[in-house]
Design a protein around this motif. Structure first.
Motif, PDB file in Angstrom:
ATOM      1  N   TRP A  97       8.072  12.244  93.359  1.00 28.40           N
ATOM      2  CA  TRP A  97       9.088  11.674  92.481  1.00 28.40           C
ATOM      3  C   TRP A  97       8.510  11.131  91.168  1.00 28.40           C
ATOM      4  O   TRP A  97       9.254  10.973  90.211  1.00 28.40           O
ATOM      5  CB  TRP A  97       9.883  10.621  93.231  1.00 28.40           C
ATOM      6  CG  TRP A  97      11.001  11.256  94.023  1.00 28.40           C
ATOM      7  CD1 TRP A  97      12.259  11.535  93.568  1.00 28.40           C
ATOM      8  CD2 TRP A  97      10.963  11.735  95.366  1.00 28.40           C
ATOM      9  NE1 TRP A  97      13.002  12.151  94.550  1.00 28.40           N
ATOM     10  CE2 TRP A  97      12.243  12.280  95.670  1.00 28.40           C
ATOM     11  CE3 TRP A  97       9.981  11.747  96.351  1.00 28.40           C
ATOM     12  CZ2 TRP A  97      12.543  12.836  96.906  1.00 28.40           C
ATOM     13  CZ3 TRP A  97      10.287  12.301  97.582  1.00 28.40           C
ATOM     14  CH2 TRP A  97      11.550  12.843  97.860  1.00 28.40           C
ATOM     15  N   SER A  98       7.206  10.895  91.106  1.00 25.44           N
ATOM     16  CA  SER A  98       6.585  10.565  89.816  1.00 25.44           C
ATOM     17  C   SER A  98       6.510  11.798  88.924  1.00 25.44           C
ATOM     18  O   SER A  98       6.731  11.705  87.705  1.00 25.44           O
ATOM     19  CB  SER A  98       5.185   9.981  90.023  1.00 25.44           C
ATOM     20  OG  SER A  98       5.229   8.751  90.690  1.00 25.44           O
ATOM     21  N   LEU A  99       6.191  12.934  89.532  1.00 24.47           N
ATOM     22  CA  LEU A  99       6.155  14.177  88.755  1.00 24.47           C
ATOM     23  C   LEU A  99       7.539  14.522  88.211  1.00 24.47           C
ATOM     24  O   LEU A  99       7.677  14.994  87.080  1.00 24.47           O
ATOM     25  CB  LEU A  99       5.630  15.322  89.631  1.00 24.47           C
ATOM     26  CG  LEU A  99       4.134  15.296  89.947  1.00 24.47           C
ATOM     27  CD1 LEU A  99       3.781  16.416  90.924  1.00 24.47           C
ATOM     28  CD2 LEU A  99       3.314  15.431  88.667  1.00 24.47           C
ATOM     29  N   ILE A 100       8.572  14.279  89.009  1.00 19.56           N
ATOM     30  CA  ILE A 100       9.930  14.583  88.557  1.00 19.56           C
ATOM     31  C   ILE A 100      10.289  13.742  87.343  1.00 19.56           C
ATOM     32  O   ILE A 100      10.819  14.249  86.345  1.00 19.56           O
ATOM     33  CB  ILE A 100      10.932  14.351  89.704  1.00 19.56           C
ATOM     34  CG1 ILE A 100      10.706  15.381  90.807  1.00 19.56           C
ATOM     35  CG2 ILE A 100      12.367  14.421  89.198  1.00 19.56           C
ATOM     36  CD1 ILE A 100      11.483  15.109  92.063  1.00 19.56           C
ATOM     37  N   SER A 101      10.006  12.442  87.386  1.00 16.43           N
ATOM     38  CA  SER A 101      10.314  11.585  86.238  1.00 16.43           C
ATOM     39  C   SER A 101       9.446  11.922  85.043  1.00 16.43           C
ATOM     40  O   SER A 101       9.892  11.844  83.891  1.00 16.43           O
ATOM     41  CB  SER A 101      10.133  10.113  86.621  1.00 16.43           C
ATOM     42  OG  SER A 101       8.807   9.851  87.041  1.00 16.43           O
ATOM     43  N   ALA A 102       8.199  12.350  85.285  1.00 17.13           N
ATOM     44  CA  ALA A 102       7.321  12.735  84.177  1.00 17.13           C
ATOM     45  C   ALA A 102       7.836  14.004  83.492  1.00 17.13           C
ATOM     46  O   ALA A 102       7.840  14.100  82.254  1.00 17.13           O
ATOM     47  CB  ALA A 102       5.898  12.943  84.691  1.00 17.13           C
ATOM     48  N   PHE A 103       8.283  14.981  84.282  1.00 14.41           N
ATOM     49  CA  PHE A 103       8.832  16.211  83.706  1.00 14.41           C
ATOM     50  C   PHE A 103      10.107  15.937  82.911  1.00 14.41           C
ATOM     51  O   PHE A 103      10.460  16.700  82.005  1.00 14.41           O
ATOM     52  CB  PHE A 103       9.119  17.231  84.807  1.00 14.41           C
ATOM     53  CG  PHE A 103       7.883  17.812  85.434  1.00 14.41           C
ATOM     54  CD1 PHE A 103       6.716  17.945  84.689  1.00 14.41           C
ATOM     55  CD2 PHE A 103       7.879  18.219  86.760  1.00 14.41           C
ATOM     56  CE1 PHE A 103       5.564  18.478  85.257  1.00 14.41           C
ATOM     57  CE2 PHE A 103       6.739  18.761  87.336  1.00 14.41           C
ATOM     58  CZ  PHE A 103       5.570  18.885  86.576  1.00 14.41           C
ATOM     59  N   ASP A 104      10.778  14.835  83.241  1.00 11.32           N
ATOM     60  CA  ASP A 104      11.991  14.466  82.518  1.00 11.32           C
ATOM     61  C   ASP A 104      11.686  13.650  81.261  1.00 11.32           C
ATOM     62  O   ASP A 104      12.611  13.201  80.572  1.00 11.32           O
ATOM     63  CB  ASP A 104      12.923  13.667  83.428  1.00 11.32           C
ATOM     64  CG  ASP A 104      14.378  14.043  83.225  1.00 11.32           C
ATOM     65  OD1 ASP A 104      14.655  15.213  82.942  1.00 11.32           O
ATOM     66  OD2 ASP A 104      15.234  13.155  83.342  1.00 11.32           O
TER      67      ASP A 104
END
Length: 463
Positions: A97-104
């Motif tokens: 979920w950190s990667l998801i927020s980073a990609f956003d």
């Protein structure tokens, strides 16, 4: 085993003098003092801010205390070269979920703050699990401490009432302004423990006392949901009692006692809501149009704030927000996207564009941050936890350990309700009690297995 032996025991209890010496010993240990410090900060600091009037910046000490516990936890794991499996789950959630927020396109600071908000209390369970010096009567002490804390908070409520403070959302004991959320979650947790104690010992006097105290405190704070929540908790407890082979005739006696108590107190509570506070009687909330108006109001109050957003609208709005694409629907917008810290000046991406601001519940926040997969993972964790707790409660010979396990089992069952009703993940005092007791109980569950594994490993090495 339908009825454990400890329902009749009494002769095997350790002498009071030995218990006192044991308690004095472990209360001097660093791990206990650290947990006590964190608990005391969460109980008294909000009261020092309101109504005492100290600056809100001192609330930062709450985070400092928790951070100290987390640092000690990680230091101990490195020192002992021991990583609990629960930490691997934390690492996996953090990575995904950190990667998801980073990609956003979210700033790392907002993601880090969101991670801290999600895991700062669950990490207390890992700390408690790693503690090796738990006394033999800690479950008994914990149960009595929780009851004493509820009594203390209601005493503070009565003192505030005598001093002229108005009843309502800020009549939350020592939990400060708008402290009703903290107070009501403490009440629900204590009721769950009292129901667990009834399952373990059939002591109905403690249960009725806690229900009456909860009703008094909820009346002062204006928590209309109390009676509905207690009805659901009691109904579930009755089902558990029947499933484990409880006697139906004896159960009917307790049902009659509870119904009689409800028949006395509910009309008084209803009359108070109508005559003293000008609110609707409880039966009106069961009408479809009133329920829809209550659950789906748009949150625009007299001062144009979003504090009163309906809980049904919050869930509907969260679901609509994650319909952007399949990835967002499954995994949400990522860690921290609905988190904020006014002191640090951090605000998540989604929250910056949200028309309702922070006026939503924990469940609606989780839907937007973690999506279907994240919420499903939490529900799976709850089911697994409940299975472990129920098995342990049936196996242990200690009545207070069974009380704790049954109480946690009942409370965990209703996590979706707590998250829907309140920002329950922010209810610091209840969260500390829940996660510390959960970590302690899992320490009891897994310690014998770990010792057996060590013995088997040593035996294999000698061959």
């Amino acid at each position: 085993m339908a009825r454990q032996d400890y329902l009749y025991q009494g002769a095997d209890a350790p002498p009071a003098q030995a218990k006192t010496r044991d308690r004095e010993h472990w209360m001097r240990q660093g791990w206990f003092r650290l947990l006590a410090l964190v608990m005391l900060l969460h109980i008294f600091l909000p009261f020092l801010v309101w109504p005492i009037g100290l600056p809100r910046v001192i609330l930062g000490l709450l985070e400092v205390g928790l951070a100290l516990v987390v640092l000690v936890t990680f230091a101990y794991m490195m020192l002992e070269d021991r990583i609990p499996r629960g930490l691997l789950l934390v690492a996996a959630i953090t990575l995904i979920w950190s990667l998801i927020s980073a990609f956003d396109g979210q700033a790392p600071a907002a993601t880090a703050w969101g991670w801290w908000g999600l895991f700062k209390y669950p990490l207390l369970a890992i700390f408690a699990y790693l503690v090796q010096g738990w006394p033999t009567d800690f479950a008994r002490w914990f149960f009595k401490f929780t009851l004493g804390l509820l009594i203390f908070q209601i005493g503070v409520q009565l003192a505030m009432l005598a001093l002229g403070f108005p009843m309502g959302d800020s009549m939350g004991g020592t939990f400060g302004q708008k402290g009703v959320m903290q107070f009501s979650m403490l009440v629900f947790f204590t009721v769950a423990l009292a129901l667990g104690n009834w399952l373990a010992t059939h002591n109905w006097k403690i249960l009725l006392s806690v229900l009456a105290l909860g009703l008094l405190g909820s009346t002062l704070s204006g928590t209309k949901f109390y009676l509905f929540a207690v009805a659901a908790l009691v109904a579930f407890t009755v089902v558990v009692h029947l499933l484990r082979g409880g006697q139906l005739r004896q159960l009917m006696l307790y049902v009659v006692l509870l119904a009689g108590a409800a028949g006395i107190f509910v009309p008084l509570y209803n009359s108070f809501l109508v005559n003293s506070r000008g609110l609707r009687p409880l039966q009106e909330y069961l009408q479809p149009d009133v329920m829809e108006s209550y659950l789906f109001n748009d949150g625009v109050s007299a001062d144009n704030s979003s504090y009163n957003i309906g809980r049904g609208l919050a869930i509907t709005y969260a679901w609509q927000q994650i319909q952007r694409d399949w990835t967002t629907r499954l995994f949400g917008y990522g860690l921290g996207t609905r988190s904020q810290s006014t002191i640090l000046g951090v605000r998540g991406n989604v929250l910056q564009e949200d028309i309702y601001g922070v006026g939503t519940t924990s469940l609606s926040t989780w839907i937007q941050e973690h999506g279907i997969v994240g919420v499903g993972l939490f529900l799976a964790f709850c089911l697994w936890t409940m299975a472990k707790l129920f098995r342990f409660a049936r196996a242990t010979s200690d009545p207070y350990q069974a009380t704790l396990a049954y109480g946690l089992f009942i409370f965990t069952m209703f996590w979706p309700v707590w998250l829907w009703y309140h920002k329950a993940w922010l209810a610091g005092a209840m969260m500390i009690l829940y996660w510390v007791s959960l970590g302690y109980t899992f320490h009891l569950i897994y310690t014998p297995e770990r010792r057996q594994a060590i013995r088997r490993r040593l035996a294999n090495q000698r061959r």
